[in-house]
Design an enzyme around this catalytic site. Structure first.
Site, mmCIF file in Angstrom:
data_model
loop_
_atom_site.group_PDB
_atom_site.id
_atom_site.type_symbol
_atom_site.label_atom_id
_atom_site.label_comp_id
_atom_site.label_asym_id
_atom_site.label_seq_id
_atom_site.Cartn_x
_atom_site.Cartn_y
_atom_site.Cartn_z
ATOM 1 N N ARG A 72 -0.693 10.620 -10.869
ATOM 2 C CA ARG A 72 -0.576 10.107 -9.491
ATOM 3 C C ARG A 72 -1.886 10.282 -8.731
ATOM 4 O O ARG A 72 -2.144 9.610 -7.743
ATOM 5 C CB ARG A 72 0.575 10.801 -8.756
ATOM 6 C CG ARG A 72 0.773 10.303 -7.328
ATOM 7 C CD ARG A 72 2.158 10.643 -6.788
ATOM 8 N NE ARG A 72 2.419 12.061 -6.777
ATOM 9 C CZ ARG A 72 2.089 12.888 -5.765
ATOM 10 N NH1 ARG A 72 1.461 12.420 -4.702
ATOM 11 N NH2 ARG A 72 2.391 14.160 -5.818
ATOM 12 N N LYS A 103 -3.720 -11.164 -9.767
ATOM 13 C CA LYS A 103 -4.084 -12.572 -9.844
ATOM 14 C C LYS A 103 -5.226 -12.783 -10.850
ATOM 15 O O LYS A 103 -5.045 -12.653 -12.037
ATOM 16 C CB LYS A 103 -4.444 -13.073 -8.450
ATOM 17 C CG LYS A 103 -3.439 -12.703 -7.365
ATOM 18 C CD LYS A 103 -2.024 -13.147 -7.687
ATOM 19 C CE LYS A 103 -1.068 -13.069 -6.513
ATOM 20 N NZ LYS A 103 -0.748 -11.718 -6.039
#
Length: 386
Positions: free
Chosen positions: A69, A221
């Site tokens: 994390r 993307k």
């Protein structure tokens, strides 16, 4: 038109990577580990101090690995690669583009501060700024940032950040990054300029070199490029990135998985080649669409008809893979088109190796209340395709 740096092709392959020191593997391994060991108690204490006290001066060194994390070797490789491509000092990988945007913005502003945002932004960004930030005590002013003077007029004594997206979603409006950066630098509070570079990619545009302070991407993307992983990145000064990592990212937990970071690395190796083809194909499609009587409007930065074509040629080295157009028959014509396409896939996203097509008013912009859509203007019949 500005020229792309040819060494981007080399950086896309080699930046951040080196053969694995244990096995000699050339491709970066996936470190699918949650936690990391320490040799001594003092070493563990020093590592935790690095994260518990984020105000420690950032020296440019590597942060120790403690827990995924807080950082992971696969994530680090991705961060070094995108930092090199964007020309930034450091980068931070996140779970999604929205995680990158939220982490960057909430590192820059807090309760009592003011944010100026371009009005033409991704609908998720608009939702964050319009609803969530005010609930946290952060004021937001939306402006037409295609006119840099509007940014200057919106600045206040408590403005801490200016957020822009260029080309903007969905109309592909352009913002003069250098002009906005100069305005911010001249203001008393010196607000950070945060630029979403998702549509352009570092191959076509490099906001940091034009004066922006921080760049964000939906890596989902073009960076990933294969439609198989969700991730985000932010790039900027080392001190800012360190604060983002040890503050908002660590505490809100929007981390990228090691596997998704690896998929992004896999995709970025071919980024410059893919973007060159995206650029060429999109320009050809845009020119063809302009000749069709059923099409009433085409928006593509490389067309002479685009209102900001001169700016596109000045600050971009390529015009991207996104094309937006409006059909003369309105919404019904748009639905008819969606139902009849064969090579295009009706889906929301972009930057994939596949050709996607969508109708923003009925998909990505549909959850924005009608009264508020003036801040993210898009004709009801607008069609988008990467």
């Amino acid at each position: 038109m500005s020229q792309p740096h040819r060494n981007l092709f080399t950086l896309a392959i080699h930046a951040g990577e080196s053969p694995d020191p244990v096995t000699g593997a050339v491709a970066p391994p996936i470190h699918q580990a949650t936690t990391f060991s320490f040799a001594t108690a003092d070493e563990a204490a020093a590592a935790f101090e690095r994260y518990i006290q984020p105000a420690i001066d950032w020296t440019g060194g590597d942060d120790p690995y403690v827990y995924t994390r807080w950082g992971n070797p696969t994530q680090t490789t991705l961060e070094r690669k995108i930092a090199a491509l964007e020309g930034g000092q450091a980068a931070l990988a996140t779970a999604s583009g929205m995680a990158a945007i939220a982490t960057a913005v909430l590192t820059a502003v807090q309760a009592g501060d003011h944010l100026v945002s371009a009005q033409t932004v991704y609908s998720g960004t608009y939702e964050l700024f319009h609803r969530k930030l005010p609930a946290l005590g952060i004021e937001v002013t939306f402006v037409d940032a295609t006119q840099a003077g509007n940014v200057r007029q919106a600045l206040r004594p408590n403005t801490r950040a200016v957020y822009i997206e260029t080309p903007g979603n969905p109309l592909l409006d352009l913002i003069d990054i250098a002009a906005v950066a100069q305005i911010a630098q001249a203001h008393a509070t010196r607000p950070l300029v945060i630029a979403d570079n998702t549509f352009a990619t570092p191959v076509n545009q490099q906001p940091l070199k034009l004066g922006a302070d921080v760049v964000v991407h939906s890596a989902t993307k073009y960076l990933v490029g294969h439609g198989d992983a969700i991730a985000g990145v932010l790039v900027g000064p080392g001190e800012f990135v360190h604060r983002a990592r040890t503050g908002m990212l660590r505490d809100f937990g929007g981390i990228v998985s090691p596997f998704n970071a690896w998929l992004a690395l896999r995709g970025m190796v071919t980024l410059p080649l893919r973007v060159e083809r995206h650029n060429a194909n999109a320009l050809q499609v845009a020119r063809w669409l302009e000749q069709q009587p059923q099409v009433s409007l085409v928006r593509y930065p490389g067309l002479e008809s685009h209102p900001h074509v001169a700016l596109a040629r000045r600050q971009m080295s390529g015009f991207g893979g996104m094309v937006a157009f409006e059909l003369a028959g309105g919404v019904e014509a748009g639905k008819k088109l969606m139902d009849r396409v064969r090579l295009c896939t009706l889906a929301v996203s972009l930057g994939d190796v596949r050709t996607l097509i969508c109708h923003p008013a009925s998909t990505t912009h549909s959850y924005i209340p009608a009264a508020a859509r003036r801040a993210v203007p898009a004709p009801e019949s607008l069609v988008q395709g990467p």
